[in-house]
Every structure is written in structure tokens, then in C-alpha cells.
Write an enzyme that holds these catalytic residues in place. Structure first.
Site, PDB file in Angstrom:
ATOM      1  N   CYS A   1      38.611 -39.147  80.223  1.00 15.64           N
ATOM      2  CA  CYS A   1      38.902 -40.315  81.312  1.00 15.64           C
ATOM      3  C   CYS A   1      38.487 -40.427  82.407  1.00 15.64           C
ATOM      4  O   CYS A   1      38.379 -41.483  83.011  1.00 15.64           O
ATOM      5  CB  CYS A   1      40.395 -40.465  81.046  1.00 15.64           C
ATOM      6  SG  CYS A   1      41.270 -40.483  79.262  1.00 15.64           S
TER       7      CYS A   1
ATOM      8  N   HIS B   1      42.361 -45.023  86.796  1.00 18.10           N
ATOM      9  CA  HIS B   1      42.398 -45.171  85.441  1.00 18.10           C
ATOM     10  C   HIS B   1      43.419 -45.721  84.667  1.00 18.10           C
ATOM     11  O   HIS B   1      44.677 -45.446  85.288  1.00 18.10           O
ATOM     12  CB  HIS B   1      42.183 -43.480  84.949  1.00 18.10           C
ATOM     13  CG  HIS B   1      42.367 -43.355  83.534  1.00 18.10           C
ATOM     14  ND1 HIS B   1      41.800 -44.042  82.421  1.00 18.10           N
ATOM     15  CD2 HIS B   1      43.244 -42.411  82.781  1.00 18.10           C
ATOM     16  CE1 HIS B   1      41.957 -43.484  81.209  1.00 18.10           C
ATOM     17  NE2 HIS B   1      42.862 -42.741  81.396  1.00 18.10           N
TER      18      HIS B   1
ATOM     19  N   ASN C   1      44.672 -47.487  77.027  1.00 18.29           N
ATOM     20  CA  ASN C   1      43.821 -46.466  77.767  1.00 18.29           C
ATOM     21  C   ASN C   1      42.495 -46.587  76.754  1.00 18.29           C
ATOM     22  O   ASN C   1      42.183 -46.165  75.750  1.00 18.29           O
ATOM     23  CB  ASN C   1      44.812 -45.033  77.525  1.00 18.29           C
ATOM     24  CG  ASN C   1      43.869 -43.878  78.217  1.00 18.29           C
ATOM     25  OD1 ASN C   1      42.686 -44.119  78.434  1.00 18.29           O
ATOM     26  ND2 ASN C   1      44.504 -42.845  78.349  1.00 18.29           N
TER      27      ASN C   1
END
Length: 325
Positions: free
Chosen positions: A115, A252, A282
Site C-alpha cells: 500500500c 492511503h 482500499n
């Protein structure tokens, strides 16, 4: 003293057409819209169809970024693709994006920091551009995390989605101050002792299988809020700027509670936080460039704005970059 800066000159994104809501997921696993929204802030996510590989999504986002920059394939001499879900073990997804765009010069490679991949990608491209190794770079974050999810595990399958985002960076001269446009600082960290908290239980060198994503959610939350703000604070110190001077915080997009708790800890006003996790879920390395493109297109991020990007990924890897748009 003049110096080279990596200036953002284009931005683009792409999302699969298929949208899966929380209510639809509740028909597959034991969960509910209220449960997911309360714990994560996620309401829906985009899921790629069979023909939409990571390189396909990445190519569409990269092409949009090139169009936004008013550039063509002949203008790019570096392609970096941040991804944990490549089309193939090799060749790299970046080379497939490069070929699809008609770029026949320069270098292309993948970067894997989960990520945090896009932040790592920006930092890497910045080193190439500011040292004369390239003139213009495409930095792409592209993922098809739906391919590595265990769709019977309600603790993980509700969290992730697919998508891609990209920016074009160009080396330009600056004055060497925080008023310069471009990447002002990048701070990166990793600590491999935390592998078991967020990982995929397969791979060509271990099981010979793709594997599925596994996560200890409470541990990831604790680390994300408690530890990773060090790179943000370091970026402010390195540039002589403060949270009050920040125009936009683009973290993020993993979990709304993590994002808001991190902003509060750093003294970043919540109205400066760009949130897209409710719409995208996500999307790992794609989440920051997707959010950047949303905030730029809706008029929030404007030329001259001070923007902080930040992420944590499996490993753990984490990092932050301060950018004058």
C-alpha cells in the site's frame, strides 16, 4: 541556489465499471453495511472483470495522466508501476503499460511496497529526475486486489477494491525552497519483523501458488496510528513547513478511522483531509493517485497547493512525501 525539482504536470485515474456495495457483500459473507461503515468508512468498491488486468487498469490511468499533461509517449523516459498484483511474475507490469502506451525509450520497472508503493514510486522517480537520470516519468499505482482475496473471510474481503491512478512528473528548475513546485521531500521506512500482521500466504518461491491476503486488523490499526506518523513529522521538519501550512492531506485510503486518528495526532485539520475510501475501498498502491485525481478534478487541489501523501503497507513499509502541486 537553483536545483531540479520533480513537478507534477499531469494526473489521471481509472476504475472498473463494476461496483459492489456493502449490501451485496452481505449476501456472500456474514456482514452488514452498518458493520462495515462503522469500522472502516467503506460503502462500496470497484471490482475488475476477468479481462481487466492490472496492466489494463494502469494503462488507462497512465493514458489519462498523459492527456492531462498534454504529452505523448515520446515525452516519457521512465515508467514506474507500484503494484502487488502484477499481471505476471515477469515481465513487469510496467513494461506492459510502457508497450501499450507506445513508449519505446527509457526504462520501465515495477516497485513492490504494497500500500506504500505509490509513495515509494514517487520517491524513486524523484531521484531519477533530480539527478538527471530521466526527464519525465510516469508513476502508476495499479491493483487488482480482488484476485488475492479470500471471499469467505469477512475480515478482509470487505476492505479492498481494484483501480489505478497515475501522475506525470517532469524535472524542472526550482529555487531550492519550500515554495518550489514539485516533490519537496520523501521519507521512507520499512520493518520486516511485522510480516505476519499483513501478508499473502503464497508465492512462486514458497508455495507455488498465488495465495490469499491475511491480516491482523487490530495490530495493523495500532501500528498505523501509533508509529507511521514519524515520516510525516520528518517531512515537515526537512522542509521547514508545518501542518498549519498544509493545504491537503492525501493519505492511503485504508480505513477512515486510521486516517482521522493520524490527522488528529499530527494536528492536521480534518477539513484538509481528502477521503475516497467510502467510494473506492482500499485499492492499495492505487489509492493515493486515485484520491489525488479526485481532489484535483473537483477543484480542491490547485497549482501551488502544499500536499502531503502518506501510506503504510504490508511488511511493514511506510512513507510520506510533501509535494508543492
Amino acid at each position: 541556489m537553483t536545483m531540479l525539482r520533480s513537478v507534477v504536470v499531469g494526473c489521471g485515474s481509472h476504475l472498473p465499471a463494476k461496483v459492489v456495495t456493502n449490501d451485496e457483500l452481505s449476501q456472500r459473507v456474514e456482514t452488514s453495511d452498518a458493520w462495515i461503515v462503522q469500522r472502516t468508512g467503506i460503502r462500496q468498491r470497484h471490482i475488475a472483470d476477468a479481462g481487466e488486468t492490472t496492466s489494463v487498469l494502469g494503462t488507462r490511468a497512465a493514458r489519462a495522466a498523459l492527456d492531462d499533461a498534454g504529452m505523448g509517449p515520446e515525452d516519457i523516459d521512465l515508467v514506474i508501476c507500484a503494484t502487488s498484483t502484477p499481471d505476471h511474475t515477469f515481465p513487469s507490469t510496467a513494461t506492459q503499460i510502457q508497450a501499450a502506451l507506445g513508449i519505446h525509450q527509457g526504462a520501465a520497472f515495477d516497485l513492490q511496497a504494497v500500500c506504500a508503493g505509490f509513495v515509494y514510486g514517487v520517491a524513486t522517480a524523484d531521484k531519477f529526475l533530480t539527478t538527471g537520470g530521466a526527464k519525465r516519468a510516469l508513476v502508476v499505482g495499479a491493483e487488482t486486489f480482488s484476485r488475492i482475496l479470500d471471499w469467505t473471510d469477512r475480515t478482509t474481503c470487505v476492505l479492498f477494491g481494484d483501480g489505478a491512478g497515475a501522475i506525470v512528473l517532469e524535472a524542472r528548475e526550482g529555487e531550492g525552497t519550500s515554495a518550489d513546485r514539485g516533490v519537496l521531500n520523501a521519507s521512507l521506512r520499512s520493518d520486516g519483523r511485522h510480516r505476519e500482521k499483513l501478508y499473502v500466504d503464497g508465492g512462486p518461491g514458497s508455495t507455488g501458488t498465488t495465495g490469499f491476503l491475511r491480516m491482523e486488523g487490530k495490530e495493523v490499526f495500532r501500528f498505523a496510528v501509533g508509529s507511521v506518523t514519524d515520516v510525516i513529522a520528518e517531512s515537515f521538519r526537512a522542509t521547514g513547513t508545518t501542518p498549519e501550512e498544509l493545504d491537503w492531506f492525501v493519505p492511503h485510503q485504508a480505513n477512515r478511522r486510521i486516517i482521522e486518528a493520524s490527522a488528529d495526532k499530527l494536528g492536521i485539520a480534518r477539513e484538509k483531509v481528502v477521503l475516497t475510501v467510502d467510494r473506492h475501498g482500499n485499492t492499495s498502491a492505487a489509492s493515493i493517485p486515485l484520491a489525488l485525481d479526485v481532489a484535483r478534478k473537483d477543484g480542491r487541489i490547485r497549482e501551488g497547493d502544499l500536499v502531503m501523501i502518506e501510506a503504510i503497507g504490508g511488511g511493514f513499509t511506510w512513507g510520506a512525501s510533501l509535494i508543492r502541486w
